[in-house]
Structure formats: C-alpha cells, structure tokens
Design a protein around this motif. Structure first.
Motif, short mmCIF file in Angstrom:
data_model
loop_
_atom_site.label_atom_id
_atom_site.label_comp_id
_atom_site.label_asym_id
_atom_site.label_seq_id
_atom_site.Cartn_x
_atom_site.Cartn_y
_atom_site.Cartn_z
N CYS A 1 -4.68 -4.99 2.17
CA CYS A 1 -4.98 -3.60 2.56
C CYS A 1 -5.22 -2.73 1.34
O CYS A 1 -6.13 -1.91 1.30
CB CYS A 1 -3.89 -3.06 3.47
SG CYS A 1 -2.78 -1.91 2.71
N ARG B 1 -6.60 1.18 0.99
CA ARG B 1 -5.76 1.83 2.00
C ARG B 1 -4.31 1.63 1.62
O ARG B 1 -3.99 0.82 0.73
CB ARG B 1 -6.05 1.21 3.37
CG ARG B 1 -7.38 1.69 4.00
CD ARG B 1 -7.69 0.97 5.29
NE ARG B 1 -8.06 -0.41 5.11
CZ ARG B 1 -7.32 -1.46 5.50
NH1 ARG B 1 -6.17 -1.25 6.12
NH2 ARG B 1 -7.72 -2.69 5.31
N PRO C 1 -1.08 -1.42 5.90
CA PRO C 1 -1.77 -2.63 6.42
C PRO C 1 -2.06 -2.50 7.92
O PRO C 1 -1.26 -1.92 8.65
CB PRO C 1 -0.77 -3.75 6.17
CG PRO C 1 0.24 -3.18 5.23
CD PRO C 1 0.26 -1.71 5.43
N THR C 2 -3.19 -3.02 8.33
CA THR C 2 -3.53 -3.01 9.75
C THR C 2 -3.43 -4.45 10.30
O THR C 2 -3.14 -5.39 9.54
CB THR C 2 -4.96 -2.50 9.97
OG1 THR C 2 -5.82 -3.33 9.19
CG2 THR C 2 -5.10 -1.07 9.51
N ASP D 1 -5.59 -6.99 8.59
CA ASP D 1 -5.06 -7.44 7.30
C ASP D 1 -4.15 -8.65 7.52
O ASP D 1 -4.20 -9.65 6.78
CB ASP D 1 -4.26 -6.32 6.62
CG ASP D 1 -5.17 -5.18 6.17
OD1 ASP D 1 -6.33 -5.45 5.82
OD2 ASP D 1 -4.70 -4.01 6.18
#
Lengths: 328, 1165
Positions: free
Chosen positions: A82, A87, A90-91, A94
């Motif tokens: 991430c 960014r 984390p999404t 990720d």
C-alpha cells in the motif's frame, strides 16, 4: 490492523525476552499474552479440525510461532504494497496481492471459509479501554489556525493558559481594598517571621515565656555593610515598576562608560584595565569594557579623551630597579 | 633640591635645640609588602635632608609602633634610639591617680616628641664620618627600613572573615588618624609645617589597587606577575600628615564629568558609588568659581572604606570616606548628609591639604576658612533658609558648649612654660597640642572657627573675604611650583598673623578688636534683654544686660544691631554696648495709632495684612529682635509679650526669627499660640525645618493646655488633611515622597503627636491607635523612594508614646500582665525587627529604632530590664549604626541598673573591639550618660575601676590620640580632677626635688585629705616630677630625659611581651658591664632617693628601683660622654638597641630585614 501487527512483532521480542526472566504485568505484556493465547486457541482448533486429539507442547508452540510469522508477514507485505502506491492504509486488494505473492491461492479462501466442520471460536473478551474522564470544559476552546494540521492536539482550555474568568463582582471600595492589602501583608509578614523564628535561633524579651514575642536572633555577618547599603531586591523591583526613566539613565551611563574605544591607544588601555581586573570578581560591571569590538556612539568622541591613570596598562617588570636593591 | 625655611616656634616654650634642626625636602616611601593575613606591612623610607645648621649630629624623626630594622645616613649605618614617652604617660610604679597630674604629664610627653619643636621618638645619630659634610650643609639622605605588625593605629586592616581570596573577601587597608598621625605607619617628620615633595611606591597583590596621594605615574607588575607596584609622585610640597594610603580590591569609577577624578569603592557597591558621586562636579565648580582658583592638585581620588575612623578625612589630592555614606537613588535622608560630607572634604582640599598651617595655634584659620566656604556651598545648594538655620544651629551648639564646659580658645598663645600661664585653666586637658584635646572640644573648635570667619565676612564683606582666600591660594600655588627655593614654600603655610595681614591689605580694614574678642579670647556673650514702651515720649526703652561672670562667658563692648518692627515698618538701630550703659532709648516712628485697612510693611519690602486685635492698643511695636544677623557669638534671652512672639512667628520672614519665636512660645500655652503654630504648620511656603520645630512646640503647648484643649488631639486633623485619603480619613495615602518638604513633615508629625499626654499623663488612646493605623496602612509599593526612614520614625513615635508602667509591689514583669496597648506596640516592634532580618532596610534604620524602643519599654518597666539582647546586637559584625544603638542601650542599662558587669563588658570592648569608631563612641557615650558622676557616690566607683581607667588612658590607648582623650574625658566625668574619692587615703610622701635639693609634700595629697601613713615614693618618682614641673633647656637634662624615657619604654615593652624578669636583669647587667670602673658623679642623687624605697615591697617595685638605679648610671654616662667619648656612647646605645632587636628577631626570624640588623656594622666595630 497491519500496523499493530508490525508493532506487535517488534514488541514481541522484547516481551518474550522480558517474559523469560520474570512475569511482567505491564499492559503491553498482557496484550502479547492475550494474542498468543488467542493464536494458540486458533491452532488448537485447527488441529482438532484435522482430527488430532492431543499435541505436544513444543509442537503447539512451533505451530503458533509459524502462524504468527505468517500473519505478520501478510501484514508487513500488505503495508509495503500500500505504501508503494503512496497510500497509508492497506486495502483488501493489497492483502490479496500479498497473498498471491506469497503463493497462496486466493480463490480457495471463500471455500475454506464456508467449510462445514469449522469450529467457531468465541471472540476474546474485549476489555473496554479505560476512558480518560473528560476534563471540565471551561470557556471556548481555540480552534486551530490554518497552518496547524487538524490532527494535531487541540488547544487546552483557555483558563489554563490565558486567564481564568471569575464571575464574582470585584471589590472596588477603596477602604476595603486598602484594609485587605494591609491585613494581608501583615498576616504574611507575621506568618513568615513566626516561621523563621520557630525554625531558627531566637531571642526573647521575657524570661518567663520565651515563645511570647520571639525575635529572630541577631547574627553578625562578615560584611555587614553590604546588606545595610544595597537596596533589597524588593525595593529594586518597586523601583523598576515605578520609575523606568532612572534605569534608562543608568544604562545610558553604562553605555557611555563602555564606549571608550575607537583609536588604538584607548583600545590598549581598555585591554590593560581588563587584564588588571581579571583576578577580580567576574560579575563586576565596570568602567572597563569588554575587549571585543565596541560600536562607538555619539558621545564616544568625548569619551575618547579619558586618560585616567587607573585605566592605563599595567607595565611588565623591566629589569631590576635601582632602588629595589636595598631591599632584596 | 631645596633649602631650609625657618619655622616660627609656635609656643615659645621649647627653645630650639641647635643640634636638631633639619629639613626634609624630598621624601620617598616604599611599601613593598602588605600582608592582609598577618596584617603586616614592610617598607622603607628615604628622606633627603638639607641641614640648615652646623654640627648636625643628631636627627629626630617621628615614628610610632614601627619596628625599625636599620637606619642609614648617606649609605652609612647609623645608630638610633627609639623612645616614646607617650606609650606610658605616667610610669607604672606611680600611684598617682589625679587627672591634673596626668594631664600635665601627658602634655609633657606629647611635647617631648612634638615635631614642631624639633623633637621625635626616633633619634638618629649621624655617623661621625658625615659630621664634616654636615658642617658644610650638604644634602643628607636618611634611609630607614621598617615594618609594622598588626598596627593598632595609623593603618586599619579590614579583613572580613569569609572564604575566598583577600580580594574576594573585600579585604582592605587604609590610613587614618587624629591630626598628625602619620608617624604611626611610617617614620617621618609628622608636622603640618614640614613640607616636602613625595615619591610613593606600594607593591600590592595584583587583584588590589593602591590609592595614595599625588599622580599615579605607572603601575608595574613584579617579576612573577602576582603583584603590582603603584608608583605615585606628589610634586606639590606636602606635609607628612597629609599623606595617606588605601589598598583594597576597589571598584574604579572615573568621574563622567571630570576624568582626572577617580572614585573607589568596595566590591558590589559600584551602582551606589555612581549615584553618590553624580553631583561631585557641581561642588568642584562651585569652589573653583568662588575662589577663582583651580583645584590645586592635578587629580582627585575618593575612596570609600569600611570601618572608617571618621566619616570624612582629607589628604593631599585624596579623601577617605566611610562607605556608609554611599546611597542609592531611593534614599532621601542620606543624600544631603553625604553631599555635605563631600563638600567638606573638598573644602579641606584647598585649606588644610594644599594650604597647611604654620603651627597648631593657626589651625583655626584652616578650619575656619574650609568651614566658611563649605557654608557658602550650603547656602548655594540648599538655600538661604537652610544656611541661616545651620548658622543658628552651630551658634546654639557652641554657646551651649562654652556655657557648660568653659570657653573655646581659637588662637592660644603660650608664653613661658609654666602651668600658671595655661590659657584655659577651666579645662581638664591641655590645648597645647592637637593630641591632648578632647574630641568634643575639637569639634566645637571647628564650629567656632567657621562662625568667626563669618563674623569677619560681616565686617569686611564677602567680596574681600574671597579675595583674601584667592590671594592665599595663588601665593601658595606660585610657591608650590617653585622647585628650587624652599623658603618660598612657607607661602603654603598659613599663619594667624599672615592671614590677618592679608585681610588688612585686601580690605584696608582693621579687624583687630574682632580678632581679639573672638580669636584671642575664649567665651561667648550672654545677653538678657527686656523693654518698656514709653508712650509719652513715644520711645522704646530697651534694656540689655550681660552676664560675663559665669564660666564660658565674656564681656562684649561694641555695636549691636536691634531690629524693631513697628506698625509703620521695620527699622534697624545700631546701639553701642558700653561699659555701664544698660538702657537704650529708641525713638519710635509710628506716631499715629493704627490706621485700619493699612498694610504693614516688613523688612523685606513685602506689605501684609495683619490682624492687629491681639496687640496692645497703646503700643506700635509688633516685635523686637536683638542681633538679628547673628554677628556676635551670643545667646540672647529676650522678654517680649506672647502676642509679639506670635506676630514674629507669623510675619517675620527670617527662619532664625521664626525658630526663636517658636522656642519662646513654649512658655505661652494659649489658644493664640496654638493658632499661630498651626498656621505655620499648614503654610507650605514656610521652611520645613521651622514647621518641624513647630510640631514639637505644639505638642508641648497642648500638654500644658491639657484641661482647656478642645477638638481632636493636636496635629491629628492636620495630618489627616494633608496625608490621608479624602474618602476614608483614617487611612493614610499610599506613600509618595516626591515632595521632600511634606515628606519630612509626614515623618515628623507622628513623632511629635506621640508626645501628647492626657490627664492621666498617658498618651491618648486616639493618638496611639492613629499611629498604629499609620503603620498598618503604610504602603510603599508605588513609591519611587524608600520608606525606611519613615517607618523608623513611626517606631520612634511608638517609643515616644510610652509612659512608665504602673507597678504594683515591684512585681516581676511577665507576658501575662502586659498592658494591652503595650502589647500592640510590642507586636509591631517584634514584627518590624524580624522583618528586618529578611529584608534589611537602608543603614538598618528600622533595627536602630526598634532597639531604642525596646530599651524604652524596659526602662519604663513594661518588660523585664535585660541587656542581653542589646549585647548580641552590639557584637562586631553588625552594621555600625545598629551597634551604636545597641551600645547606647547597654550604657543606659549600666547607669540605671548600676551594673558593674556590664560596665566591665563595655570597657573590655573599648580595649578589644576591632573598630576604632566603636571604641571612641563607647567612651564618649559613657561620658555623656555616665554610670555615676563625681557628685554622687556609687557602688560602681571602686579602686579597681579607677585603676582600670587609669591604665586605659595611661598606656592602653597609646595607639589612638582620640581614644586616649576620650578616656581622659570619661575619667574626668566619673572622678573629676582630683584623686577619686573611692581610693584609700594616699600615703604621705615626700617628693624630693632634685633641682632645688629640697623635699616637698607629695602633690597628690590634697589639703582636704588627711595625712596617711608615712612612706616615701619610689626613687624614680621625684625625677619625673622634677622633669615635668621644671622643664629645663640644658642639654644635660634633655639627654637625661631621653634616656630615662627610653628606659621606661624598654621596660614597658618587656612587660608587654610578658617575658620573665631575668632578661631584664641581663639587660641591666649589660649596662653595668659597660660602665664598670666609672664613678657615678650624681651618686648622691641616687642615694638621696634610695632609702625612701621601702624594702619589703613587691618584686615589681624592686625591679623599678633597679631601673632607677640603672637610670643613674645612664645619666652619669651621658653626662661624661658629652665631653669626649662619642664612640663609647654609640656602642652603648647600639648594644642597647640590638639587645632589644635580638628579642624581636626571635619572633620575626623569617623576616629578611631582621637578620640584617644583627650584622649591623655598629656592633662589629
């Protein structure tokens, strides 16, 4: 979150180190112990799912360690991924990429999650974070000016650093004010002198009751004239408050006296007098000026003329003086 | 360089001894070591002498307490004798205890070393090799090495007992002394009339500064860079007593207005120094302007030192002040005092230092001129009112002193040497020498001197007066630049005759009668005046009587000014006081009776409205003043009606008249007086000192009018109106002392109010509460000035309010039976005194007032009488003002409680206290408030005390002339002139008068005392008597004296060193050895007195008789030697000295110089 995992792993080491020596009860240690225990429960349930009835302690520990490492690695990689895309949080994607990277078939995951024999583990009891009781808010808090990011802490209450508003009517009656000031001062003085008298040596006017009118014992001082002649700090303070012009005068004369330089001759004079006074107390502010560069002011021209023998250079001894031979 | 100036003999008593005249024209002092730890000084002096007579074979110099290691004359070792008869005035074996005897002995002793008469303690024999040269009157250089160890006089070391280096400890040393006292710190010709040029060198620690007279030529480091040598040159011929020295870690301030003026103060005080010195240049300008003469020296230095001997002392081109004169800008009261001190010091620079005096009897001219120009400075700076007030104050002082103690004689002349010719027989001391004068007398002498100068000014006008001064100064400065003709230098010495001659040259007026009246004669004039108005003749019949028979008075014949204020104006009349005329008729101008509405013209041209209803309808006289200009040294007691005094107070513009009116009104307690005083108090154009005086007068009047007094206590409403808040009159305004007049009034009014008494003779409750409120509400936060003096005076007010406690059966004073008012007062005092420890006030004024208050509480029986508190405050280490206040309380306690232990404690302090001023003050306070007097018997008066005091003045105070005179004063106060009555009856003694070869009755035995047991005096006694009563001029006798005295001197020293008596005997044997084989020619004299010595006496007595014996050997030897045997004499004398020195070298074996003295060539030859 991954953050906490990373940090957790960091503190884990230290925690295990300290845990090995003694049981500690600090909150971080508690947290680690709880996490460890939860992981152990997870490992145990997985083992049970797979049909084990019992396991050796060492095996359990190893599996738990592996589990922890794996999760930690997932977290670390997810964060790296991430951050790689600029960014901070984390999404899901990720995590997915991470798992893929680690050679995990992500597609199997929903199936695994929906398996029939899976054991449900009760969530660990959530201890409510101790809530800091809210301070009494007094007055309007200042908002951040534009140049301060909003995530910075808020300003404290104004009464703590600006003023404390009181809501009682101030006493303005002259007589009462004077009365109060007088008795306050008297009380302070009396209490102070009593205290001094109690804690130190005293003299008494009455032989029968020594405590009746205690007088602080008179102590001779080595240099009695200093305290008798120099104004006390209190008086100086009063003076500063009431009259600043006089102080100006003083600084003025100081400037005069310290602006003695300009040409070489006087410069050496200054140096010399400094030399002569090196041995004397350093706090002396004197006619003598520091040897460094001095900016001459308007009055300096006049001051240049000062040729006082006491400010002149102390000469070095040159050979034997004729008349000294009688003595030595 | 220069040659000799004949010095006129001041008294005519001492015939000049031809062997002895010399002049020193160049003087070099070098002090190469000052040790603060040991309080010692080592140095040498070198005098250049121009012999003015043939056969100069002996040089006499003054030196006291210096240890002399070697003397060389033109590089030849010279033998010397050191002999100081003032060390022990009456010899130890004497049982004489009467003051007459002491005074004459002391005068003789001082005369014996008087440099003006060519005498001195140190007698140097010029080596015979130089006699020839001396005959040719060639220059001689006398070189003397000396040291001082723990000097008790002359130099004062202040070494505070704290940690750190000497500079950090603010250790310093300075020279001091009463009149010519330079001999205490280096050998010199200690006379004001012996001028010479000076070269001075002082080697001091590198952290110190040495300040001395003349120009600082250069400062040089020593080899090791740890010390610096200050080289001073004083090219202006200056007398040795005007040389001084101060060494310390001084902070240096170059005067911002005059760069040749440098100020020095002790560390940390620089801000105060800046403030204090900020107006010195104004004083300089003033003197230079009125004298039209530049300051004579090329530089001026002021040094402020701790533990100063006197507040101000002036020396050539420098002055030494007490550090306690320094003040910050917040202090009001000290500022004018310090300015006055600076002005005095500077006036003495012109007259006293630059211009010196021919002889002691010319001292009045110097003191008069310096005091007079100082007065002019006062007039210019502080105003005419202040000046006239000061003149009146000084006049009152001198009048009071002379009426009490007898006359003060400005210009004594001593014809003959006999006691009968004593010009001041009423005094218990001799005025022949400055060193025999009582300090009080000397202060009055100075006061009278400047008043007489003012009288001269009145006669010849100020313009001429200043011209005379200018003439003296310009002659002197011309003379001072003449380097090669020293006879010119006599222009720098002022004499009475020279001064008078100048006056007559300049003014053309004959002031002979004035001088005769006030200068050559002592005493003041006492007038009594009264008047009657003769309506028929319209004449004022004034009667002026004089009292010229009581002590301290003299008869006045001459003009006197009388000012009469009539309705039509003020008129001056000059009356002639003649032998027998008492009554004077003065015609009045105001024929017509008062014309209502008409204004009355005053002396100054002002015209005022007056309410004339109070005055006598028949008389046009408003008031009369006798000698309004104070042009006679007089006291006037004048009778006029109360309303006349009131008019005088209200309308006469002269402050002196107002003050006279106020004092006169004290005996007229009427509502009209009250009104007049209140009006004056309220008038802010009126001089503040007059208003202050009116406060006290009002208090007195109010007390006399107690029963008829209406309204609030005196001054209360006035104070309220002036200084309290408008809205709440019981609260005083916050302090603002910007207006000094009202500040002084605000300070004084409570003090005066506290003197009010009610019918029970107590201070009214209202007044006490008022004062307590003033203390309570005192608020100085907004004030630019310090309120320490104000608070101190409020405590004084509390003290004044105290009245004797009602005591029942002499019960012991305890806390429980304390009066409620007193409890309040005591609480305030306790708080003030304790606060002072935390926040000390300037000069500790509050502590001083508290101590006085506590003593007053004790004295009035409110609290137990106990000196221990005061004794703790009197210790060394408290501020000097506090110590004096505490000592005053102890002295008062000693008198009231007749405590012998406290008296003993005080006398111990007199002997042991490190501060000279404190010692002096104890003795003078004891004399002012004596524990007993000669008039009354007291248990304290006993033989031991007499002996102790006698010892104190006889030998215990030999290092300080002033202290010795103080001791004499105290002795006089306690016992009078004759033998103290508490002593047992004296032994009947015959005194052998050797000269007339007959026995007389011992003069100690007074006719009123009965004869005691027959006993002869010890043998040396008659010699001594003889010497004192009949001083002879034959050389034989002089030599005898010298030897006799040196004998006593040695004996004294041996005693002081507390050595066993054996060395004494060896010494004696040594002499005996030398003189064996010689037939004493004067043996019959010895034989005559020997049988008189009682055999079974103490060992001390027998030692003394040995001395007597020895003396005769000595005498004989001296006698013989006169003819031929010079060499022999040398040897003897040197043996004698070196013996003494050998002893010393034990104690000082580490001193480099002491070792050399053993190798003295005179010993080896």
């Amino acid at each position: 979150m991954a953050d906490s995992v990373v940090m957790g792993s960091g503190s884990l080491n230290s925690g295990s180190r300290s845990g090995s020596s003694k049981t500690s009860t600090s909150p971080t240690d508690n947290y680690q112990l709880a996490r460890r225990r939860t992981l152990q429960v997870v490992v145990s349930s997985l083992l049970t799912e797979c049909g084990f009835e019992s396991a050796e302690k060492a095996a359990m520990e190893t599996l738990t360690e592996m589990m922890q490492s794996y999760i930690t690695e997932v977290g670390r990689c997810a964060k790296a991924t991430c951050e790689h895309t600029a960014r901070s949080t984390p999404t899901l994607s990720d995590v997915v990429i991470t798992l893929v990277e680690m050679g995990f078939n992500v597609d199997t995951l929903p199936v695994y999650a929906k398996r029939s024999q899976r054991m449900v583990i009760t969530a660990p009891p959530i201890t409510n974070a101790s809530v800091v009781p809210k301070a009494l808010i007094a007055g309007q808090k200042r908002t951040h000016p534009t140049y301060i990011p909003s995530h910075f802490p808020e300003f404290p209450d104004p009464h703590t650093y600006i003023k404390t508003p009181t809501f009682r009517e101030p006493v303005s009656d002259y007589q009462v004010v004077r009365e109060k000031a007088a008795s306050q001062r008297r009380d302070v003085e009396r209490a102070l002198t009593r205290f001094m008298a109690k804690t130190g040596e005293t003299e008494s006017l009455f032989k029968d009751d020594i405590s009746a009118f205690p007088l602080i014992a008179a102590k001779p001082s080595a240099i009695p004239y200093l305290s008798a002649l120099l104004p006390s700090e209190l008086e100086l303070q009063t003076l500063e408050e009431t009259d600043s012009s006089e102080q100006d005068d003083q600084t003025d004369t100081e400037n005069n006296s310290s602006n003695v330089s300009q040409d070489d001759q006087t410069d050496t004079e200054n140096n010399s007098s400094n030399v002569s006074q090196d041995d004397q107390s350093a706090d002396k502010e004197n006619v003598v000026l520091p040897p460094g560069g001095v900016v001459p002011t308007g009055k300096a021209n006049e001051e240049n003329m000062i040729d006082n023998p006491y400010l002149r250079l102390v000469k070095k001894h040159k050979g034997r003086r004729k008349k000294l031979k009688f003595i030595y | 360089m220069l040659s000799y100036k004949q010095n006129p003999d001041p008294s005519g008593l001492h015939s000049r001894r031809c062997m002895n005249r010399k002049k020193d024209k160049g003087f070099e002092i070098c002090i190469n070591n000052i040790n603060f730890q040991r309080k010692s000084v080592i140095g040498y002096v070198e005098l250049t002498i121009f012999p003015t007579v043939m056969n100069l074979n002996r040089i006499k110099l003054n030196s006291k307490q210096c240890r002399i290691y070697r003397v060389r004359v033109n590089d030849l070792e010279a033998p010397f004798i050191y002999n100081d008869p003032t060390l022990e005035v009456c010899h130890h074996e004497s049982k004489q205890r009467n003051l007459n005897y002491f005074s004459s002995a002391y005068t003789a002793a001082v005369s014996a070393v008087d440099p003006d008469a060519g005498n001195g303690e140190l007698s140097i024999k010029v080596p015979s090799e130089l006699w020839k040269q001396g005959d040719e009157m060639k220059v001689m250089k006398v070189y003397i090495e000396f040291s001082l160890d723990q000097p008790k006089g002359g130099l004062h070391f202040v070494v505070p007992d704290v940690d750190g280096s000497m500079a950090e400890r603010a250790a310093h040393v300075f020279s001091f002394g009463n009149q010519n006292s330079t001999r205490f710190w280096f050998p010199c010709v200690d006379s004001y009339s012996e001028l010479c040029t000076w070269k001075l060198e002082f080697t001091v620690d590198a952290s110190m500064v040495a300040v001395s007279c003349g120009d600082l030529v250069e400062t040089v480091y020593t080899h090791d860079m740890r010390k610096k040598t200050f080289h001073y040159m004083l090219p202006i011929p200056t007398a040795a007593p005007n040389i001084s020295l101060a060494v310390g870690p001084f902070e240096i301030l170059v005067d911002p207005y005059m760069h040749e003026v440098t100020h020095f103060c002790l560390p940390q005080l620089l801000p105060l120094l800046k403030q204090t010195m900020s107006y010195l240049h104004e004083i300089f300008e003033f003197y230079e302007e009125i004298l039209t003469c530049r300051y004579p020296y090329s530089c001026f230095k002021t040094v402020f030192v701790d533990e100063a001997y006197v507040q101000v002392s002036s020396y050539a081109s420098m002055s030494i002040f007490s550090t306690n004169l320094l003040h910050s800008g917040m202090i009001i009261d000290q500022t004018p005092v310090t300015r006055r001190c600076l002005a005095q010091a500077l006036a003495q620079q012109f007259f006293g230092c630059f211009i010196s005096r021919m002889s002691w009897s010319d001292e009045w001219v110097l003191k008069g001129i310096s005091g007079y120009i100082y007065g002019l400075y006062l007039k210019k700076t502080f105003g005419v009112n202040e000046y006239r007030h000061w003149i009146k104050e000084e006049l009152d002082k001198i009048v009071e002193y002379e009426l009490k103690m007898g006359g003060v004689l400005l210009h004594p002349t001593f014809s003959g040497g006999k006691e009968k010719d004593n010009p001041t027989p009423h005094l218990h001391f001799s005025i022949r020498h400055p060193h025999t004068l009582s300090w009080e007398y000397y202060k009055m002498f100075q006061c009278k001197a400047h008043l007489v100068m003012r009288l001269i000014e009145n006669r010849i006008s100020m313009e001429f007066m200043l011209q005379v001064f200018n003439k003296l100064l310009s002659l002197a400065s011309t003379a001072s630049s003449q380097k090669y003709q020293s006879h010119m230098w006599s222009q720098m010495l002022v004499s009475t005759s020279g001064f008078l001659k100048s006056i007559s040259n300049v003014s053309g007026k004959d002031i002979g009668p004035l001088i005769k009246q006030w200068v050559d004669q002592s005493g003041v004039v006492k007038f009594f005046g009264s008047f009657a108005f003769n309506r028929k003749r319209n004449v004022l019949e004034l009667e002026i009587r004089q009292d010229y028979t009581s002590s301290g008075t003299q008869k006045y014949v001459g003009p006197i000014k009388v000012t009469v204020q009539e309705l039509d104006g003020s008129f001056n009349h000059t009356l002639q006081i003649e032998e027998n005329s008492l009554k004077h008729d003065i015609p009045c101008h105001s024929k017509s009776r008062r014309n209502k509405k008409k204004k009355i013209p005053l002396m100054n041209g002002e015209e005022v409205d007056m309410d004339l209803s109070a005055m006598d309808a028949d008389s046009p006289l408003l008031w009369i003043r006798i000698d309004p200009d104070m042009s006679i040294l007089r006291k006037v007691e004048f009778e006029q009606a109360d309303f006349m005094w009131q008019y005088q107070l209200r309308f006469e513009r002269d402050v002196v008249a107002q003050e006279e009116a106020i004092s006169a009104l004290e005996i007229f307690p009427t509502p009209a007086s009250r009104l007049a005083l209140t009006d004056i108090l309220e008038q802010d154009q009126c001089f503040y000192k007059v208003r202050i005086q009116a406060c006290f007068c009002l208090a007195k009047i109010a007390n006399s009018m107690m029963s008829t007094w209406t309204g609030p206590p005196a001054m209360k409403s006035l104070f309220t109106r002036m200084f309290c808040c408008k809205s709440c009159p019981n609260i005083v305004k916050t302090n603002n002392f910007i207006n000094f007049q009202s500040y002084f009034l605000q300070k004084t009014m409570p003090v005066a109010m506290a003197l009010l008494r009610d019918v029970q003779n107590l201070c009214p409750k209202e007044v006490l509460n008022f004062i307590l409120d003033l203390i309570k509400y005192n608020d100085n936060r907004k004030n630019k000035f310090s309120d320490n003096y104000y608070r101190a005076e409020l405590i004084d007010a509390l003290t004044n309010s105290l009245t004797p406690a009602i005591s029942i059966n002499n019960e012991v004073r305890t806390v429980d039976n304390l009066n409620t008012d007193v409890r309040l007062i005591l609480e305030e005092i306790t708080r003030f005194l304790n606060m002072e420890k935390l926040l000390p006030s300037y000069r500790n004024t509050i502590t001083v007032s508290c101590l006085r208050a506590i003593r007053m509480l004790q004295k009035n029986g409110h609290i137990p009488s106990d000196p221990s508190l005061f004794k703790s405050y009197a210790q060394y280490g408290h501020f000097v003002d506090v110590r004096i206040a505490a000592l005053e309380a102890v002295i008062d306690y000693t008198r009231v409680d007749r405590s012998s232990s406290e008296l003993q404690w005080l006398l111990d302090l007199v002997q042991n206290d490190p501060v000279h001023y404190i010692r002096h003050e104890i003795l003078s306070m004891l004399a002012k408030n004596p524990p007993f007097t000669k008039a009354a018997d007291s248990l304290l008066c006993n033989e031991a005390l007499v002996d102790q005091l006698w010892k104190l003045m006889n030998s215990g105070t030999c290092h300080d002339w002033r202290l010795r005179c103080d001791a004499v004063n105290l002795y006089y106060t306690l016992f009078g002139l004759t033998r103290p009555s508490c002593l047992p009856l004296p032994e009947l003694g015959l005194v052998l008068n050797l000269k007339e070869k007959k026995a007389v009755l011992n003069p100690t035995i007074k006719s009123e005392q009965g004869p005691g047991g027959p006993e002869y005096r010890p043998s040396s006694q008659p010699n001594f008597e003889n010497r004192l009563t009949f001083p002879t001029q034959e050389e034989e006798d002089i030599d005898m004296d010298t030897v006799h005295d040196s004998q006593a001197f040695i004996y004294h020293h041996l005693n002081m060193l507390e050595r066993p008596s054996t060395p004494d005997i060896t010494l004696f044997q040594l002499f005996a050895l030398i003189f064996t084989g010689k037939e004493p020619s004067s043996v019959e004299q010895a034989m005559l007195s020997m049988p008189g010595t009682p055999m079974p006496t103490l060992s001390k007595e027998s030692t003394s008789s040995k001395h007597g014996d020895h003396h005769h050997h000595h005498h004989h030897h001296e006698h013989k030697k006169k003819k031929k045997k010079h060499k022999h004499k040398h040897k003897h004398k040197h043996k004698h000295e070196s013996k003494d020195k050998d002893r010393d070298s034990h104690a000082f074996s580490n001193s480099p110089a002491s070792g050399r003295s053993i190798r003295s060539p005179s010993l080896s030859d």
